[in-house]
Every structure is written in structure tokens, then in C-alpha cells.
Enzyme design. Sequence first.
Site, PDB file in Angstrom:
ATOM      1  N   GLU A   1       0.801  -1.221   0.000  1.00  0.00           N
ATOM      2  CA  GLU A   1       0.000   0.000   0.000  1.00  0.00           C
ATOM      3  C   GLU A   1       0.836   1.275   0.000  1.00  0.00           C
ATOM      4  O   GLU A   1       0.297   2.370  -0.195  1.00  0.00           O
ATOM      5  CB  GLU A   1      -0.935   0.013   1.226  1.00  0.00           C
ATOM      6  CG  GLU A   1      -2.044  -1.017   1.184  1.00  0.00           C
ATOM      7  CD  GLU A   1      -3.176  -0.641   0.238  1.00  0.00           C
ATOM      8  OE1 GLU A   1      -3.114   0.455  -0.370  1.00  0.00           O
ATOM      9  OE2 GLU A   1      -4.112  -1.431   0.098  1.00  0.00           O
TER      10      GLU A   1
ATOM     11  N   GLU B   1       8.224 -21.714   6.767  1.00  0.00           N
ATOM     12  CA  GLU B   1       8.742 -20.778   7.772  1.00  0.00           C
ATOM     13  C   GLU B   1      10.021 -21.289   8.425  1.00  0.00           C
ATOM     14  O   GLU B   1      10.762 -20.514   9.038  1.00  0.00           O
ATOM     15  CB  GLU B   1       7.685 -20.492   8.837  1.00  0.00           C
ATOM     16  CG  GLU B   1       7.384 -21.639   9.769  1.00  0.00           C
ATOM     17  CD  GLU B   1       6.397 -21.247  10.865  1.00  0.00           C
ATOM     18  OE1 GLU B   1       6.625 -21.675  12.003  1.00  0.00           O
ATOM     19  OE2 GLU B   1       5.424 -20.535  10.590  1.00  0.00           O
TER      20      GLU B   1
END
Length: 298
Positions: A81, A112
Site C-alpha cells: 500500500e 517458515e
Amino acid sequence: MALPKTEAVSTEFTGIDTMPEAAVLARVLAGQQAAIAAVESAMVPISAAADMMADALRGDGRLVYAAAGSSALMAIADGLELGGTFGIAPDRIRLLMAGGLPVDAAMPGHTEDDVCEAEQAAKDIRRGDVVIAVTASGSTPYPCTISELAQKAGARTIGIANNADAPLFTTSDIAIYLPTPPEVIGGSTRLGAATAQKAALNMMSTLMGIKLGHVHDGMMVNLLADNAKLRKRAAGMVSAIAGVGETQAAACLQASSGAVKPAVLLAAGVDGLEQANAMLETAQGNLRAALKACGFYE
């Protein structure tokens, strides 16, 4: 051995699967509210993180978001954004997610733990960059490895975790501890922990944008109006700030190729785009300072 808070199962939610729907939703909402409240204790390091991020973008550094799983989704949402909200160029942002950015609903958990992938991802992190590593547990190998390697490379590091004494914090120049309570669904850190992470990231990047001069009276004045919606929004900003009509605002935006800050200066009476851009450069991109310099604000 006691479980970390992010993995603990609270007796407060015993029997939640037998409760009426309204009671379940009330407890989920209360969990979200408690998570947001936990962010308040981290105001000081969040402010320091925003300073560090702004400093990187004033120079030649990049913002590097590094995380896995739900934490990565929060971090990536923030990074993606920054262009649309504050006009940050895409090449000033890197998004590192364990297993790569998903293109479907598959998000395997084992990635992960992939330290080799983390080592590869961290190779081009350099001095001047700021790495924002996010992990609810504070011990996830992927972001912890990237944070460690980034610090060794001379980059600055921000660590966000929801457990105290997180291993991540040992390689964090700024440690942001978000003391969220146990999850409504034990260990489902996409709920409270992720909500707190996203709130903290929002606060960091918003304060960063303000420090960079990309916000004026609550308006995101560094956007580039490249579609119909944004052109209308940009014209409204120029009109509101400079106190001119929509027709003049639109003409100034056309002259500035859709850039709001120089368009505001043109509408305020600055003679030409070259002078408007020069004034913004002198003001380090701060529109309010440029408007004061041209006498718009007495």
C-alpha cells in the site's frame, strides 16, 4: 514447560463451540479489541521505527518486509500500500515471504522453517536498508534469520513480535513487543496477534509518510493520479488545499502530469512547474513548508 502466550489456550473460551452464534462473535470481537489495546504499550518503539523508515527513504535505502504465514500477510499488505498511499516507488520496497508470495490459497506451514531460503532472500540486503521482521512467536526461523543477516550486512532492523523475550529482538535495533492475550482459538495468530501487528504496521507507515511530508491535513498528497478515481480525488485535494475551483484544480493537475504537490503550488500562484518542483525540493517534499515559502500561509 509453559507455552508462549501466542500458543496458550485460555480457559476463558472453554465451550465456545457450544455457544450461541452471537456469544461466539462477541468473544471474537472482544479478542480483537484486546489485541488492539495491546498496541498502546508500544507507542515509543513504533515512533522510533517510523523515524528509521523515513530516514531510509530520505537516503538510498529500502524498506524490506520479512515474515512468514499470517504475519507475512500483514507485512505484505502494509508494503504493497505504500505506493498508492504515499507515492513510494516500488523499487524502494522489498517483500520477503517464506515460500514466496502466494498466488492461490495454498500457504504451507513448513516454509517458515526454511533457513536456506531466508539466507538466499537476504543476500542483497545492504547498508542503508531497513528490515521489518514480523513474527507472532518471535522465533520463526525465516524472519529471524533474515534479521540476523541484515544486521551483519549493516542494515538497520525492526522486530515485531507478540511474545516477550523473543529471540528476534536480539537482532532488532528497535524491538516492538505487542503483548496480545491468548487467542480465542489457541495458537491461531491470524486473529489477535495479526490484528495487533497490522495496527502497529499501519501506525509506523502512516507516521513515516507524515514525516516524509506526504500527508497534508489528512490528505495523501504524494499520490500520482493515474486512474479516474484518483484523478477525482486529487482534484478535490488541490481544490481544498489551494482554495480554487474544480476546473482550475484539474488544469493544474494536468500541468503537473497528475502529481498533487506541484499542482497545489501551481494553484496557489507559483509561476510554472519548474519553480513548483524546485520549491518542493528545497522543502524536502513537504508541501506545507513549500506553501509557506511562497507566502500562501501567512
